[in-house]
Design an enzyme around this catalytic site. Structure first.
Site, short mmCIF file in Angstrom:
data_model
loop_
_atom_site.label_atom_id
_atom_site.label_comp_id
_atom_site.label_asym_id
_atom_site.label_seq_id
_atom_site.Cartn_x
_atom_site.Cartn_y
_atom_site.Cartn_z
N ASP A 15 39.96 72.66 -27.60
CA ASP A 15 39.65 72.65 -26.22
C ASP A 15 40.34 73.26 -25.22
OD1 ASP A 15 37.83 72.06 -23.80
OD2 ASP A 15 38.29 69.82 -23.87
N ASP A 58 35.76 78.44 -20.85
CA ASP A 58 36.30 77.04 -21.62
C ASP A 58 35.28 77.02 -22.89
OD1 ASP A 58 36.31 74.22 -21.91
OD2 ASP A 58 34.45 73.84 -20.98
#
Lengths: 31, 411
Positions: free
Chosen positions: B120, B320
Site C-alpha cells: 500500500d 495510491d
C-alpha cells in the site's frame, strides 16, 4: 465473475524515486 | 489480450474484458534478490486458496473503494464533514474486502516465517498480526507470527525518539504498555490495528533487512481478508521505503498484474528501464501525506479536453496503489464523460455500476472500438491508459469506464 484491479495502473510500470522527488511511468515496462 | 491500435482508438475484444479464472503468471524479473511477486488477493494467482463465497462483489469493492477515497480526502487539508463520517464505518471482523487489492510475500523474523501482506503506497506503517493476539486477531491463512520464536525480534521503548514520532505515519499518538511503545492506526474502511512497535529482520526475496521497525498487532479488526498484515510504502519516515533508504535509495517500482489471473512484481532499489517517463512529485501541500502528482490535462481520442488548469490545482492529485478507481474533479470528469460518450455513441448504454456511471452493453459485439485516453502530468509526461485499464466489466452487458467523478471540486 469479474475481479477489479487498480484499473488505471494495470500494465504500466510505476517507479517511485522518492529521494529524487519523482514518479515514473513506463508502458510495457513489465513485458 | 487481443487489441489492435488504430490511431487514436483501441480495438478491444469484448471477451477479453472478463478476467480468466486460471493463473498464468509471468516470471519475468522475479529472479532479482529484492523483487517480490505481486498478485491480486482474490485472483487465481493468489498464494491462498479462495473461498468463492468470500470473494467480494463488484458493488462491495466499489463501496469500500469509496470508503478508502473518503478516508484519504479526510486526511488532506481540504477535508470535509462527509469524509470524516465515512471513516467511522464499523469494521466487521472476518468480513472481506478492503480495496487494497495486491499482495506480496515477505519473510519475517529469524528463522524467517513467510507472511502474505497487502502492499500500500497510501499508508506508511508496516504491520503484522502477532501472537498472543492480546485483544483480537482476525483469521489469517499463514500462521500468526510469534515474536517469542524470533531470535532477532525486539520491542521499541516508548521513550525512544522513534516512538514519539510515529504519529506522522500512523495518524495517532503512541501509547505505552509498560516500557513498550504502542501504536494504533485506522484505515478508510474502518479496519484498525493496535499493537507493539517493534523491530526485526524482514527478508525481501533473498535480501535480509535487519532491524526494520514495524507494528506487531495485538488488536486487529477489520477487512484484511486473511492477509497477515500490510506493507506500508508511503512517503513518511516510518515506511519501509524510508527505513531502507541507505540500501535502496528510497526507490521502488511495481507492476500490477494486467489481470487478476497473472502476476506482477514489486522491486526495491534502482532498476534501469529506458522507457520510464518521470514527473515530479507534487509540491502542492494539499496532497500530503500521500504521493502527489500534478495532473495538467486529459486527452480523449487524440484531442485535449477543454478543462481549466485550476480544476486540477484546486484539489491536487495523488497516486495510491490501494485505490481501485481513479477519481477526477467534477468538471474534469464531466468533460471526459461527454467526450467518451460522443466517441461511443454507436453502442447501447447500460445501467450504472455503483459509482461508475458511464457503462455500455457490449454483449452483442465481438470487438469494440474505443478512444484512447491519456493523462498529462507536469513535465509534458503523457501516460496513455492501456485499454485494459479503461474498463471494469461485471459482464459483457455492463462494461463501465473505470473512472469516477468526485462530488466536490475541492475533493
Amino acid at each position: 465473475l469479474g475481479i477489479y484491479g487498480n484499473t488505471q495502473q494495470l500494465t504500466l510500470q510505476l517507479v517511485y524515486d522518492v529521494a529524487g522527488g519523482k514518479v515514473g511511468f513506463a508502458s510495457g515496462g513489465c513485458n | 489480450r487481443k487489441m489492435a491500435e488504430t490511431g487514436h482508438h483501441h480495438t478491444v475484444t469484448v471477451g477479453s474484458l472478463i478476467p480468466s479464472s486460471v493463473c498464468s503468471p509471468s516470471t519475468i524479473g522475479l529472479d532479482e534478490k529484492s523483487t517480490l511477486k505481486v498478485t491480486h488477493k482474490h485472483g487465481p494467482c493468489s498464494p491462498h486458496k479462495q473461498d468463492k463465497a468470500n470473494i467480494p462483489s463488484h458493488e462491495d469493492i466499489l463501496r469500500l473503494d469509496q470508503a478508502r477515497v473518503d478516508s484519504i480526502q479526510s486526511k488532506m487539508s481540504n477535508s470535509n464533514a462527509k469524509a470524516k463520517d465515512s471513516v467511522t464505518l464499523p469494521a466487521q471482523s472476518g468480513s472481506i474486502i478492503g480495496s487494497a487489492n495486491y499482495i506480496v510475500t515477505v519473510g519475517m523474523g529469524t528463522p524467517k516465517k513467510d507472511l502474505t501482506l497487502v502492499f500500500d503506497t497510501g499508508s506508511d506503517l508496516t504491520w503484522i498480526q502477532c501472537q498472543p493476539c492480546v485483544v483480537a486477531c482476525y483469521p489469517q491463512v499463514d500462521p500468526i507470527f510469534n515474536p517469542s520464536k524470533s531470535t532477532t525480534y525486539k520491542n521499541i521503548s516508548c521513550n525512544s525518539d522513534r516512538c514519539k514520532s510515529i504519529a506522522s505515519g500512523t495518524g495517532n499518538e503512541p501509547g505505552c504498555s509498560g516500557t513498550t511503545c504502542v501504536y494504533g492506526i485506522q484505515y478508510g474502511d474502518g479496519s484498525f490495528t493496535v499493537g507493539f512497535l517493534a523491530k526485526d529482520t524482514i527478508t525481501l526475496s533473498s535480501d535480509k533487512l535487519r532491524e526494520i521497525e514495524f507494528g506487531c498487532g495485538e488488536n486487529n479488526q477489520g477487512l484484511f481478508v486473511g492477509q497477515a498484515g500490510l506493507m506500508g510504502l508511503g512517503p513518511d519516515k516510518l515506511s519501509i521505503v524510508s527505513q531502507t533508504a541507505s540500501k535502496y535509495g528510497k526507490i521502488f517500482s511495481y507492476c500490477l498484474p494486467s489481470s487478476s489471473s497473472s502476476a506482477g512484481r514489486l522491486t526495491f532499489g534502482p532498476k534501469s528501464s529506458k522507457s520510464v517517463k518521470y514527473t515530479r512529485l507534487s509540491a502542492n501541500p494539499k496532497t500530503k501525506p500521500y504521493y502527489g502528482l500534478d495532473l495538467r490535462g486529459i486527452y480523449v481520442g487524440g484531442k485535449k479536453l477543454s478543462i481549466s488548469p485550476s480544476v486540477f490545482t484546486t484539489s491536487g492529485t495523488i497516486i495510491d496503489s490501494g485505490t481501485v478507481i481513479t477519481r477526477l474533479p467534477p468538471a474534469a470528469y464531466s468533460a471526459l464523460k461527454a467526450a467518451f460518450k460522443k466517441k461511443l455513441s454507436q453502442y447501447p448504454r447500460a445501467p450504472a455500476l455503483s459509482i461508475l456511471d458511464t457503462c455500455y452493453d457490449f454483449s452483442k459485439y465481438r470487438s469494440v472500438s474505443v478512444p484512447k485516453i491519456s493523462f498529462f502530468f507536469r513535465g509534458s509526461v503523457q501516460v496513455r491508459i492501456p485499454a485494459i485499464g479503461l474498463f471494469v466489466a461485471s459482464n459483457t452487458s455492463q462494461v463501465c469506464l473505470a473512472i469516477a467523478g468526485n462530488s466536490s471540486p475541492t475533493d
